[in-house]
Design a protein around this motif. Structure first.
Motif, short mmCIF file in Angstrom:
data_model
loop_
_atom_site.label_atom_id
_atom_site.label_comp_id
_atom_site.label_asym_id
_atom_site.label_seq_id
_atom_site.Cartn_x
_atom_site.Cartn_y
_atom_site.Cartn_z
N TYR A 1 0.84 -1.18 0.00
CA TYR A 1 0.00 0.00 0.00
C TYR A 1 0.89 1.24 0.00
CZ TYR A 1 -3.84 -3.13 0.99
OH TYR A 1 -4.78 -4.14 0.90
N ASP A 2 0.60 2.15 -0.94
CA ASP A 2 1.37 3.38 -0.97
C ASP A 2 0.68 4.44 -0.13
OD1 ASP A 2 -0.79 4.01 -2.53
OD2 ASP A 2 0.38 4.41 -4.35
N LYS A 3 1.17 5.64 -0.19
CA LYS A 3 0.71 6.74 0.69
C LYS A 3 0.85 6.33 2.16
CE LYS A 3 -0.65 9.60 -2.59
NZ LYS A 3 -0.28 8.82 -3.78
N THR A 4 1.86 5.49 2.44
CA THR A 4 2.10 5.02 3.80
C THR A 4 3.53 5.34 4.24
OG1 THR A 4 2.68 2.83 2.92
CG2 THR A 4 0.41 3.15 3.66
N LYS A 5 4.19 6.20 3.52
CA LYS A 5 5.57 6.56 3.81
C LYS A 5 5.74 7.14 5.21
CE LYS A 5 9.22 9.60 1.94
NZ LYS A 5 9.52 10.58 0.86
N MET A 6 6.78 6.69 5.91
CA MET A 6 7.13 7.20 7.23
C MET A 6 8.44 7.96 7.13
SD MET A 6 4.72 6.16 9.39
CE MET A 6 5.49 6.32 11.02
N VAL A 7 8.48 9.16 7.67
CA VAL A 7 9.66 10.04 7.58
C VAL A 7 10.23 10.26 8.98
CG1 VAL A 7 10.48 12.33 6.93
CG2 VAL A 7 8.74 11.18 5.55
N VAL A 8 11.56 10.18 9.10
CA VAL A 8 12.23 10.44 10.38
C VAL A 8 12.15 11.95 10.67
CG1 VAL A 8 14.39 10.37 11.66
CG2 VAL A 8 13.77 8.48 10.12
N ALA A 9 11.46 12.30 11.74
CA ALA A 9 11.35 13.71 12.12
C ALA A 9 12.45 14.12 13.08
CB ALA A 9 9.98 13.97 12.75
N ALA A 10 12.88 13.19 13.92
CA ALA A 10 14.00 13.43 14.83
C ALA A 10 14.80 12.13 14.93
CB ALA A 10 13.50 13.85 16.21
N GLY A 11 16.05 12.17 14.49
CA GLY A 11 16.88 10.98 14.52
C GLY A 11 17.65 10.81 15.81
N ALA A 12 17.55 11.80 16.69
CA ALA A 12 18.21 11.77 17.99
C ALA A 12 17.39 12.59 18.96
CB ALA A 12 19.62 12.36 17.87
N ALA A 13 17.62 12.43 20.25
CA ALA A 13 16.92 13.24 21.24
C ALA A 13 17.20 14.71 20.95
CB ALA A 13 17.38 12.87 22.64
N THR A 14 16.15 15.50 20.82
CA THR A 14 16.28 16.88 20.37
C THR A 14 15.42 17.79 21.23
OG1 THR A 14 16.55 16.07 18.11
CG2 THR A 14 16.07 18.42 18.37
N THR A 15 15.98 18.91 21.65
CA THR A 15 15.26 19.87 22.48
C THR A 15 14.83 21.07 21.65
OG1 THR A 15 16.46 19.21 24.47
CG2 THR A 15 15.35 21.34 24.53
N ALA A 16 13.55 21.35 21.67
CA ALA A 16 13.02 22.55 21.02
C ALA A 16 12.67 23.56 22.11
CB ALA A 16 11.78 22.20 20.22
N THR A 17 13.00 24.82 21.88
CA THR A 17 12.79 25.85 22.90
C THR A 17 12.07 27.05 22.32
OG1 THR A 17 14.94 26.86 22.39
CG2 THR A 17 14.90 25.17 24.10
N GLY A 18 11.52 27.85 23.22
CA GLY A 18 10.89 29.10 22.84
C GLY A 18 9.52 28.91 22.23
N GLY A 19 8.79 30.01 22.10
CA GLY A 19 7.47 29.96 21.50
C GLY A 19 6.57 28.97 22.19
N VAL A 20 5.92 28.12 21.42
CA VAL A 20 4.98 27.17 22.00
C VAL A 20 5.67 26.11 22.86
CG1 VAL A 20 3.28 27.45 20.17
CG2 VAL A 20 5.09 25.76 19.91
N PHE A 21 6.99 25.95 22.72
CA PHE A 21 7.70 24.95 23.51
C PHE A 21 8.17 25.52 24.85
CE2 PHE A 21 8.06 23.43 19.16
CZ PHE A 21 7.74 22.08 19.31
N GLY A 22 7.91 26.79 25.10
CA GLY A 22 8.25 27.38 26.38
C GLY A 22 9.72 27.27 26.70
N GLY A 23 10.05 26.84 27.94
CA GLY A 23 11.43 26.72 28.37
C GLY A 23 12.17 25.57 27.74
N GLY A 24 11.46 24.69 27.07
CA GLY A 24 12.13 23.59 26.39
C GLY A 24 11.38 22.28 26.51
#
Length: 299
Positions: free
Chosen positions: A71-94
């Motif tokens: 079945y196509d349209k089932t592709k999975m994409v790596v969004a984070a390949g390692a533990a990653t911290t996002a900060t600021g904005g909606v992520f607040g302090g992290g």
């Protein structure tokens, strides 16, 4: 949860979320390990840790094989390949996210029918009118058919002995998530937000965009329409993910006051309703033609 601007789209009433992720004031029904979306203890300036061997933007899986049919349209994409911290904005302090992959498309009617034994009316249309309970049960069914029962993420008991089923979903039973399992699941809202913004905070053009994939609404999202469009009809964001803005609202794994979190906007909304920072909450048994879901997996 900080809330503003009430959205009413084709009978669906949602509260927009601004300034903070629902994560900041909500909880998972069960949180047993360091799965995605745990609050960060310190800011790492989005620096990667604990490499998994996967790279951001890499294709984890191109197609799904069920019963010898691909079945196509089932592709999975790596969004984070390692533990990653996002900060600021909606992520607040992290917020530190553990490695995960996300579906490039919303779950289609074809895949949903293949997994559940139903019939698809339109092959590439996204599956809508699915409750949170059904979406969780679908994740388990797909896991069992492709990865094995041991990888199932959702259970009908707190001891994780009985995998959550469609029968459980029909009864509206609670689903308990074992975050140590690597099967298919719904994304945490923090994971959804991170991926929708392109998964790279250093890329301000993508990260700070009004919509997932860019600032030109007509190019990246389905909105102001009478019905959903086939998945992938609009341009993808920088991670290769389609329809993160518009087309269908998407269930997230998070539990919030009043129900479960939905993100992404829908075909029925206008350009303002579908701004990237907006989301909302609906009961876990809620179903509507504007609501569907997207697959996620921990790596």
């Amino acid at each position: 949860m900080k809330k503003s601007k009430k959205l009413v789209l084709a009978g669906l009433s949602l509260l927009a979320i601004t300034g903070l992720l629902a994560l900041a004031g909500c909880k998972h029904e069960v949180d047993t390990s360091s799965g995605g979306g745990q609050p960060a203890t310190q800011s790492e300036n989005n620096s990667p840790q604990q490499p998994t061997g996967y790279k951001r933007g890499e294709t984890l899986l191109e197609t799904v094989d069920i019963g010898g049919k691909k079945y196509d349209k089932t592709k999975m994409v790596v969004a984070a390949g390692a533990a990653t911290t996002a900060t600021g904005g909606v992520f607040g302090g992290g917020v530190t996210l553990q490695p995960f992959a996300l579906g490039a498309y919303e779950v289609t009617q074809e895949l949903y029918a293949a997994v559940t034994g139903g019939e698809a009316t339109q092959r590439d249309l996204p599956q809508s009118s699915v409750s949170w309970h059904q979406a969780a049960a679908f994740c388990n069914l797909l896991t069992e058919k492709t990865l094995g029962t041991a990888a199932a993420v959702y259970y009908s008991d707190a001891e994780y002995k009985a995998a959550y089923t469609m029968a459980d979903a029909a009864e509206g039973k609670a689903a308990y998530r074992d975050s140590s399992r690597k099967g298919y699941r719904l994304p945490d809202e923090s994971e959804w937000e991170f991926a929708a913004r392109g998964g790279n905070q250093a890329d301000s053009t993508s990260w700070d965009s009004r919509y997932s994939g860019g600032t030109e609404a007509a190019a990246v999202m389905v909105f102001g329409a009478e019905a959903a469009a086939p998945v992938g009809s609009k341009a993808a964001n920088s991670l290769g993910l389609h329809d993160m803005s518009g087309n269908l609202f998407e269930w997230c794994g998070d539990e919030a006051e009043g129900g479960r979190v939905l993100r992404g906007g829908s075909y029925a909304g206008d350009v303002e309703d579908n701004l990237l920072e907006y989301g909302g909450v609906a009961g876990a048994s809620y179903k509507h033609s504007t609501a569907g879901f997207r697959l996620c997996r921990s790596l």
